[in-house]
Design a protein around this motif. Structure first.
Motif, PDB file in Angstrom:
ATOM      1  N   ALA A 232      -1.386  -9.014  -3.621  1.00 27.98           N
ATOM      2  CA  ALA A 232      -1.962  -7.941  -2.792  1.00 27.98           C
ATOM      3  C   ALA A 232      -1.170  -6.651  -2.915  1.00 27.98           C
ATOM      4  N   ALA A 233      -0.615  -6.398  -4.107  1.00 29.65           N
ATOM      5  CA  ALA A 233       0.129  -5.158  -4.320  1.00 29.65           C
ATOM      6  C   ALA A 233      -0.768  -3.938  -4.193  1.00 29.65           C
ATOM      7  N   SER A 234      -2.044  -4.099  -4.514  1.00 30.46           N
ATOM      8  CA  SER A 234      -2.985  -2.972  -4.394  1.00 30.46           C
ATOM      9  C   SER A 234      -3.173  -2.544  -2.947  1.00 30.46           C
ATOM     10  N   GLY A 235      -2.675  -3.377  -2.009  1.00 25.91           N
ATOM     11  CA  GLY A 235      -2.747  -2.999  -0.602  1.00 25.91           C
ATOM     12  C   GLY A 235      -1.988  -1.717  -0.312  1.00 25.91           C
ATOM     13  N   ALA A 236      -0.942  -1.437  -1.114  1.00 25.05           N
ATOM     14  CA  ALA A 236      -0.175  -0.192  -0.929  1.00 25.05           C
ATOM     15  C   ALA A 236      -1.065   1.019  -1.204  1.00 25.05           C
ATOM     16  N   GLN A 237      -1.921   0.922  -2.237  1.00 30.91           N
ATOM     17  CA  GLN A 237      -2.854   2.017  -2.535  1.00 30.91           C
ATOM     18  C   GLN A 237      -3.866   2.186  -1.403  1.00 30.91           C
ATOM     19  N   VAL A 238      -4.333   1.044  -0.862  1.00 33.44           N
ATOM     20  CA  VAL A 238      -5.296   1.107   0.254  1.00 33.44           C
ATOM     21  C   VAL A 238      -4.644   1.776   1.466  1.00 33.44           C
ATOM     22  N   THR A 239      -3.379   1.430   1.727  1.00 33.16           N
ATOM     23  CA  THR A 239      -2.649   2.033   2.852  1.00 33.16           C
ATOM     24  C   THR A 239      -2.479   3.528   2.649  1.00 33.16           C
ATOM     25  N   ALA A 240      -2.135   3.927   1.414  1.00 34.58           N
ATOM     26  CA  ALA A 240      -1.976   5.359   1.114  1.00 34.58           C
ATOM     27  C   ALA A 240      -3.293   6.099   1.306  1.00 34.58           C
ATOM     28  N   GLN A 241      -4.390   5.482   0.857  1.00 36.60           N
ATOM     29  CA  GLN A 241      -5.709   6.107   1.034  1.00 36.60           C
ATOM     30  C   GLN A 241      -6.070   6.203   2.521  1.00 36.60           C
ATOM     31  N   THR A 242      -5.684   5.163   3.285  1.00 33.58           N
ATOM     32  CA  THR A 242      -5.945   5.171   4.731  1.00 33.58           C
ATOM     33  C   THR A 242      -5.184   6.306   5.411  1.00 33.58           C
ATOM     34  N   ASP A 243      -3.900   6.478   5.043  1.00 34.74           N
ATOM     35  CA  ASP A 243      -3.091   7.563   5.621  1.00 34.74           C
ATOM     36  C   ASP A 243      -3.695   8.920   5.310  1.00 34.74           C
ATOM     37  N   GLN A 244      -4.128   9.108   4.061  1.00 33.58           N
ATOM     38  CA  GLN A 244      -4.733  10.382   3.677  1.00 33.58           C
ATOM     39  C   GLN A 244      -6.049  10.605   4.426  1.00 33.58           C
ATOM     40  N   CYS A 245      -6.795   9.527   4.601  1.00 30.85           N
ATOM     41  CA  CYS A 245      -8.072   9.610   5.320  1.00 30.85           C
ATOM     42  C   CYS A 245      -7.839  10.026   6.776  1.00 30.85           C
TER      43      CYS A 245
ATOM     44  N   HIS B  87     -11.264  -3.688   3.806  1.00 27.55           N
ATOM     45  CA  HIS B  87     -10.800  -4.111   2.483  1.00 27.55           C
ATOM     46  C   HIS B  87      -9.368  -4.637   2.550  1.00 27.55           C
ATOM     47  N   LEU B  88      -8.508  -3.938   3.295  1.00 33.02           N
ATOM     48  CA  LEU B  88      -7.114  -4.379   3.422  1.00 33.02           C
ATOM     49  C   LEU B  88      -7.037  -5.722   4.136  1.00 33.02           C
ATOM     50  N   HIS B  89      -7.859  -5.880   5.178  1.00 33.73           N
ATOM     51  CA  HIS B  89      -7.870  -7.147   5.917  1.00 33.73           C
ATOM     52  C   HIS B  89      -8.288  -8.302   5.007  1.00 33.73           C
ATOM     53  N   GLU B  90      -9.354  -8.110   4.233  1.00 33.69           N
ATOM     54  CA  GLU B  90      -9.842  -9.159   3.337  1.00 33.69           C
ATOM     55  C   GLU B  90      -8.825  -9.449   2.236  1.00 33.69           C
ATOM     56  N   LEU B  91      -8.153  -8.396   1.755  1.00 34.64           N
ATOM     57  CA  LEU B  91      -7.153  -8.545   0.702  1.00 34.64           C
ATOM     58  C   LEU B  91      -5.993  -9.407   1.179  1.00 34.64           C
ATOM     59  N   LEU B  92      -5.473  -9.099   2.380  1.00 33.61           N
ATOM     60  CA  LEU B  92      -4.331  -9.841   2.913  1.00 33.61           C
ATOM     61  C   LEU B  92      -4.736 -11.246   3.356  1.00 33.61           C
ATOM     62  N   GLU B  93      -5.962 -11.372   3.862  1.00 28.80           N
ATOM     63  CA  GLU B  93      -6.453 -12.679   4.318  1.00 28.80           C
ATOM     64  C   GLU B  93      -6.555 -13.659   3.149  1.00 28.80           C
ATOM     65  N   GLY B  94      -6.948 -13.143   1.968  1.00 25.78           N
ATOM     66  CA  GLY B  94      -7.146 -14.021   0.809  1.00 25.78           C
ATOM     67  C   GLY B  94      -5.926 -14.156  -0.081  1.00 25.78           C
ATOM     68  N   ALA B  95      -4.860 -13.388   0.204  1.00 23.99           N
ATOM     69  CA  ALA B  95      -3.677 -13.420  -0.653  1.00 23.99           C
ATOM     70  C   ALA B  95      -2.899 -14.718  -0.452  1.00 23.99           C
TER      71      ALA B  95
ATOM     72  N   PRO C 145       4.413 -29.608  -3.700  1.00 23.49           N
ATOM     73  CA  PRO C 145       3.120 -28.913  -3.621  1.00 23.49           C
ATOM     74  C   PRO C 145       2.952 -28.146  -2.312  1.00 23.49           C
ATOM     75  N   CYS C 146       2.572 -26.874  -2.414  1.00 22.88           N
ATOM     76  CA  CYS C 146       2.526 -26.038  -1.214  1.00 22.88           C
ATOM     77  C   CYS C 146       1.630 -24.820  -1.423  1.00 22.88           C
ATOM     78  N   LYS C 147       1.400 -24.112  -0.326  1.00 25.53           N
ATOM     79  CA  LYS C 147       0.704 -22.825  -0.340  1.00 25.53           C
ATOM     80  C   LYS C 147       1.623 -21.801   0.302  1.00 25.53           C
ATOM     81  N   VAL C 148       1.679 -20.610  -0.282  1.00 24.10           N
ATOM     82  CA  VAL C 148       2.479 -19.520   0.279  1.00 24.10           C
ATOM     83  C   VAL C 148       1.521 -18.406   0.638  1.00 24.10           C
ATOM     84  N   LYS C 149       1.521 -18.011   1.902  1.00 22.22           N
ATOM     85  CA  LYS C 149       0.601 -16.964   2.340  1.00 22.22           C
ATOM     86  C   LYS C 149       1.189 -16.188   3.509  1.00 22.22           C
ATOM     87  N   LEU C 150       0.477 -15.122   3.881  1.00 24.99           N
ATOM     88  CA  LEU C 150       0.920 -14.253   4.963  1.00 24.99           C
ATOM     89  C   LEU C 150       0.339 -14.750   6.280  1.00 24.99           C
TER      90      LEU C 150
END
Length: 534
Positions: free
Chosen positions: A406-419, A480-488, A517-522
């Protein structure tokens, strides 16, 4: 000995018959025509206890059969409780139907249900209570989504079916004749979505069905929707059919044995098939898909569609630390194994292992076969992906590797701040315009005032529309950010080694031991490791 009163009571003249005991009365009742009536044990026992002076004793009573209808909380089931007659009348079908109507039953009733319950009046002892279903509601049946039925074999289908040799083994470099079509060939038939079937409660309320989702048939390049049937897609050029979302396209195909110094670089408007290998230093650029039957060594492949490499990609690290092999596409990348290569695509699927590669996937990065991913991922860097699935990540030596999710989340955050900044500026402009309207109201010249207000109003309308667009954009970015982090998430089916630095958005976890065996998530703004249960 016994007499029947008008109210249904069974009487005994105790002065005339002088019963010796309660048991005597009950035994006499059982042998009389009132044997099915409800015995009044309390009245009989009290007579002998209290030595009543009354002449007539109520020893039993007649009761007609009765039906009590009850509805479930969700009104999907009507149940009847039938009490068998005790010396009284059996319940008729017509009277039973009246009880159903009185309870509010309007749909889902079957006479067979009721007849089956009423039949028990002639099978069970008097006074018995028995239950049965009388009416059933129906749940709505949701409609089926529209479905695409391919009528031709695509390039991807062909690559799944290598030719068999005479000894029964598969030749992984020979996939037979290229799947191709002529103009006017039917490519896809679309089965329309169905509306579904509405349901109902037993009280007659309608339960609406959800209509199946309908997707428009998409005509890619080289195809068109049939003029005679909007549910059919046909080819308009000769070429190879390729799957796209909700449709197909037909590509011109350039086929070449090897891409090497003799052939030169390949730059083609359609799709490219290399039946053998791509040799070091060679480039392929295609507007369609690229398919390589062999290996790619230190090559540069760029495609607007998918890139499929049946064997592997092999590169090495250059003096400036960059990698000699680049595979970049807007579609999906599928290969057997990768080593010291840069891979970038929508989804990246590697059948066996990735060693010291730098990869960037918009969605999925998977190591291993689809049904049970057990591939190995070690060394290198994952620049971005929403989900990574592998059998084993890292190695036993604990050598460091970095995985970014979810590294692209940083771009979404930047776009949100500008918005938000743009929205604040727009709101400020609207405040100024409101003040301007208040000043304009004070102008005494009516014509001048009218022109001024019209001009301000037009500007105000412009900023209102701009604010609405910004708010809509802001809402979409947040979703979009919520869905991105939810699925990461990182899914490990075998072993996660130490030394793996996992970034999910702005959080970091460095593994310092070996994990099963494991899952790593936020989870609640913290990276959590969830172990799989067998």
């Amino acid at each position: 000995m016994f007499k029947l009163a008008h109210n249904g009571n069974v009487l005994l003249d105790v002065h005339e018959h002088s019963p010796p005991s309660a048991a005597f009365i009950i035994e006499a009742l059982e042998k009389s025509s009132f044997c099915e009536c409800r015995v009044d044990h309390d009245a009989i026992n009290n007579f002998f206890k209290n030595k009543s002076t009354e002449r007539m004793l109520v020893v039993a009573s007649k009761h007609d059969a009765s039906l009590e209808v009850s509805l479930s909380d969700d009104k999907m089931l009507a149940t009847g409780e039938l009490t068998i007659a005790e010396g009284g009348k059996a319940l008729t079908l017509e009277n039973a139907k009246k009880e159903l109507i009185k309870a509010g039953v309007a749909r889902g009733y079957k006479q067979a249900f009721l007849e089956q319950l009423l039949q028990k009046q002639f099978e069970l002892p008097a006074g018995t209570k028995t239950k049965g279903v009388l009416a059933k509601g129906r749940l709505p049946i949701d409609g089926q989504p529209s479905k695409l039925v391919p009528q031709v074999e695509t390039l991807k289908d062909r690559l799944k079916q290598p030719k068999l040799r005479e000894d029964g083994t598969a030749d992984m470099r020979d996939f037979g004749k290229l799947a191709s079509v002529e103009p006017g060939v039917l490519l896809i038939k679309q089965v329309p979505a169905t509306p579904g079937k509405e349901g109902f409660t037993v009280t007659g309320d309608v339960l609406p069905a959800k209509a199946g989702e309908s997707h428009a048939l998409v005509a890619g390049e080289g195809t068109e929707i049939s003029k005679n049937n909007p549910l059919e897609l046909i080819s308009v050029i000769a070429g190879v059919p390729v799957d796209i979302a909700n449709g197909m396209r037909v590509d011109d195909i350039f086929t070449i044995a090897d891409v090497n110094v003799k052939s030169g670089h390949v730059d083609f408007e359609g799709s490219v098939i290399v039946t053998h290998n791509v040799e070091p230093g060679m480039r392929i650029n295609a507007k369609g898909d690229i398919t390589v039957m062999g290996t790619v060594e230190s090559g540069h492949l760029t495609a607007a569609g998918d890139i499929t490499i049946k064997q592997g990609v092999i590169g090495h690290q250059l003096d400036d630390k960059s990698l000699s092999c680049h595979i970049v596409c807007q579609g999906d990348i599928h290969l057997s194994h990768g080593q010291y290569s840069y891979l970038e695509g929508n989804n990246i699927i590697i059948d066996r292992q990735s060693s010291h590669c730098v990869m960037k996937a918009a969605k999925l990065l998977q190591l291993g076969k689809e049904d049970n991913p057990q591939g190995k991922l070690f060394g290198g860097t994952i620049l971005d992906a929403q989900m990574v699935i592998a059998g084993e990540i890292g190695n036993e030596s604990g050598a460091k590797m970095v995985i970014n999710l979810a590294a692209s989340g940083a771009q979404v955050t930047a776009q949100t701040d500008q918005c938000l900044k743009d929205l604040a500026q727009t709101d400020s402009q609207l405040d100024n315009l409101q003040k301007a309207i208040e000043k304009a109201d004070q102008v005494k010249d009516a014509e001048k005032k009218k022109l001024l207000l019209a001009k301000i109003g037009a500007t105000q309308m412009h900023y209102c529309e701009q604010a609405e667009q910004l708010e809509k954009k802001l809402s979409n970015l947040e979703l979009h950010l919520h869905e991105l982090l939810e699925g990461a998430q990182l899914v490990v089916n075998k072993t996660l080694h130490s030394g793996v630095e996992i970034h999910i958005f702005d959080k970091v976890l460095l593994t310092n031991r070996q994990y099963p065996p494991c899952k790593v998530k936020l989870e609640e703004s913290k990276i959590e490791v969830e172990f799989k249960t067998s």
